[in-house]
Design a protein around this motif. Sequence first.
Motif, short mmCIF file in Angstrom:
data_model
loop_
_atom_site.label_atom_id
_atom_site.label_comp_id
_atom_site.label_asym_id
_atom_site.label_seq_id
_atom_site.Cartn_x
_atom_site.Cartn_y
_atom_site.Cartn_z
N THR A 5 0.83 -1.20 0.00
CA THR A 5 0.00 0.00 0.00
C THR A 5 0.86 1.25 0.00
O THR A 5 0.61 2.20 -0.74
CB THR A 5 -0.92 0.01 1.23
OG1 THR A 5 -1.75 -1.16 1.20
CG2 THR A 5 -1.80 1.24 1.24
N TYR A 188 -6.95 7.47 -9.22
CA TYR A 188 -5.94 6.53 -8.73
C TYR A 188 -5.90 6.54 -7.21
O TYR A 188 -6.48 7.42 -6.57
CB TYR A 188 -4.58 6.89 -9.33
CG TYR A 188 -4.44 6.52 -10.79
CD1 TYR A 188 -3.91 5.29 -11.16
CD2 TYR A 188 -4.88 7.39 -11.79
CE1 TYR A 188 -3.80 4.93 -12.51
CE2 TYR A 188 -4.77 7.05 -13.13
CZ TYR A 188 -4.23 5.81 -13.49
OH TYR A 188 -4.13 5.46 -14.81
N PRO A 189 -5.23 5.57 -6.59
CA PRO A 189 -5.24 5.47 -5.13
C PRO A 189 -4.78 6.72 -4.39
O PRO A 189 -5.31 7.03 -3.32
CB PRO A 189 -4.27 4.30 -4.86
CG PRO A 189 -4.40 3.44 -6.07
CD PRO A 189 -4.55 4.40 -7.21
N ILE A 213 -17.92 3.31 -5.75
CA ILE A 213 -16.73 2.71 -6.36
C ILE A 213 -17.17 1.60 -7.29
O ILE A 213 -18.35 1.23 -7.34
CB ILE A 213 -15.77 2.11 -5.30
CG1 ILE A 213 -16.46 0.93 -4.58
CG2 ILE A 213 -15.30 3.17 -4.31
CD1 ILE A 213 -15.52 0.08 -3.75
N LYS A 215 -16.10 -2.27 -7.35
CA LYS A 215 -15.42 -3.18 -6.42
C LYS A 215 -14.85 -4.39 -7.16
O LYS A 215 -15.53 -5.00 -7.99
CB LYS A 215 -16.40 -3.65 -5.34
CG LYS A 215 -15.81 -4.67 -4.36
CD LYS A 215 -16.85 -5.10 -3.33
CE LYS A 215 -16.31 -6.17 -2.40
NZ LYS A 215 -17.30 -6.57 -1.37
N ILE A 221 -4.84 -3.91 -5.11
CA ILE A 221 -5.30 -2.58 -4.74
C ILE A 221 -6.31 -2.06 -5.75
O ILE A 221 -7.43 -1.73 -5.39
CB ILE A 221 -4.11 -1.59 -4.62
CG1 ILE A 221 -3.18 -2.02 -3.48
CG2 ILE A 221 -4.62 -0.17 -4.36
CD1 ILE A 221 -1.95 -1.15 -3.33
N TYR A 222 -5.91 -1.99 -7.03
CA TYR A 222 -6.81 -1.45 -8.06
C TYR A 222 -6.46 -2.03 -9.41
O TYR A 222 -5.39 -2.61 -9.62
CB TYR A 222 -6.73 0.07 -8.10
CG TYR A 222 -5.52 0.60 -8.83
CD1 TYR A 222 -5.60 0.99 -10.18
CD2 TYR A 222 -4.28 0.72 -8.21
CE1 TYR A 222 -4.49 1.48 -10.86
CE2 TYR A 222 -3.18 1.20 -8.88
CZ TYR A 222 -3.28 1.58 -10.21
OH TYR A 222 -2.19 2.04 -10.87
N PHE A 231 -11.53 -1.04 -7.31
CA PHE A 231 -10.72 -1.06 -6.09
C PHE A 231 -11.05 -2.26 -5.22
O PHE A 231 -12.19 -2.73 -5.17
CB PHE A 231 -10.92 0.22 -5.29
CG PHE A 231 -10.25 1.42 -5.89
CD1 PHE A 231 -8.90 1.64 -5.67
CD2 PHE A 231 -10.96 2.30 -6.68
CE1 PHE A 231 -8.27 2.73 -6.24
CE2 PHE A 231 -10.34 3.39 -7.25
CZ PHE A 231 -8.99 3.61 -7.03
N ASN A 232 -10.02 -2.70 -4.50
CA ASN A 232 -10.18 -3.73 -3.48
C ASN A 232 -10.67 -3.05 -2.20
O ASN A 232 -10.02 -2.12 -1.70
CB ASN A 232 -8.82 -4.41 -3.25
CG ASN A 232 -8.90 -5.56 -2.26
OD1 ASN A 232 -9.48 -5.44 -1.19
ND2 ASN A 232 -8.30 -6.68 -2.62
N TRP A 235 -8.27 -3.00 0.89
CA TRP A 235 -7.32 -1.87 0.82
C TRP A 235 -8.03 -0.56 1.16
O TRP A 235 -7.49 0.27 1.89
CB TRP A 235 -6.71 -1.77 -0.57
CG TRP A 235 -5.92 -0.50 -0.76
CD1 TRP A 235 -4.63 -0.28 -0.40
CD2 TRP A 235 -6.41 0.74 -1.29
NE1 TRP A 235 -4.26 1.01 -0.67
CE2 TRP A 235 -5.33 1.67 -1.22
CE3 TRP A 235 -7.62 1.16 -1.82
CZ2 TRP A 235 -5.45 3.00 -1.66
CZ3 TRP A 235 -7.75 2.48 -2.25
CH2 TRP A 235 -6.66 3.38 -2.17
N LEU A 236 -9.24 -0.38 0.64
CA LEU A 236 -9.97 0.86 0.88
C LEU A 236 -10.27 1.04 2.37
O LEU A 236 -10.16 2.14 2.91
CB LEU A 236 -11.26 0.87 0.06
CG LEU A 236 -12.09 2.15 0.10
CD1 LEU A 236 -11.27 3.33 -0.42
CD2 LEU A 236 -13.37 1.98 -0.73
#
Length: 265
Positions: A5, A188-189, A213, A215, A221-222, A231-232, A235-236
């Motif tokens: 992460t 992006y993250p 989002i 999912k 992660i993405y 996105f996961n 992680w979120l």
Amino acid sequence: MKLETLLELIMEAVAENPATSLIRKKTFQLIEELRSEGNTELAEALERNVRIRTANPDMGTYKNYWNHLAQRLEPDEATGGGPDMHHKQYTFLVDECGLKSGEIFLDIGTGSLRGTRDIITYLEAGNFHGMDVSEALISFSQERVAASPEMSSRRPSFCVDDRFRFSSIFPDKTFDFAFAKSVFTHVYPDAIWDCLTQLRRVISPSGRFFATIFKDNSVQIYRGDVRKMYFNTVWLAETANLSGWTLEEIGNTRVGQYMCLFTPN
């Protein structure tokens, strides 16, 4: 924070605006330094990330993407959601989520107001605040409000920003309710981290932040790019906790996409 992460956030921060030649040059210099120091795996991951985001100059960043759409489509087409989205969002936010007319509301990614016209007229005067990355869409929204006596009487405010700088844009505001539909689905993250950390500073202790989002918990992660991002949620949730929030997965709702609720922890 997991090492993966942390590395992902570092990579995204370095490559946040790959369309800028200086940042792109420095990014590739960093990649070569990492490779020469033996950090081959990290160098390759960073290079892959940057090359994906520089493949199309119109698609490199969230801001570029929406300006790209705003220049080529009618405002309501650019923001999408269907002609009845304002009714669906009103029902979801007011009837299902409990938005009160006296609460101070922040619409992140307000677009053309396709989904929030009924929210503006529902809220008390001065309580609606809209933010978007696109100057063209904000300009259209202001014109739409000016043409409607009912919306104008509520005195909504609008601003343009692409890094979620809520505390500097709204220095005297504390928000009770925030909403971001089709925002995390295109960023992006690093942008999610920015949004959550910045919003945490201006949300009330009992505030709620609803965001949609796409999912996909099969990815680390993405996956995707600014056109469509998945996105996961593990992680979120971890990222939310680090930035002062608790994540609750609501799931699919009438407004589309996968809804998440963030509350201050």
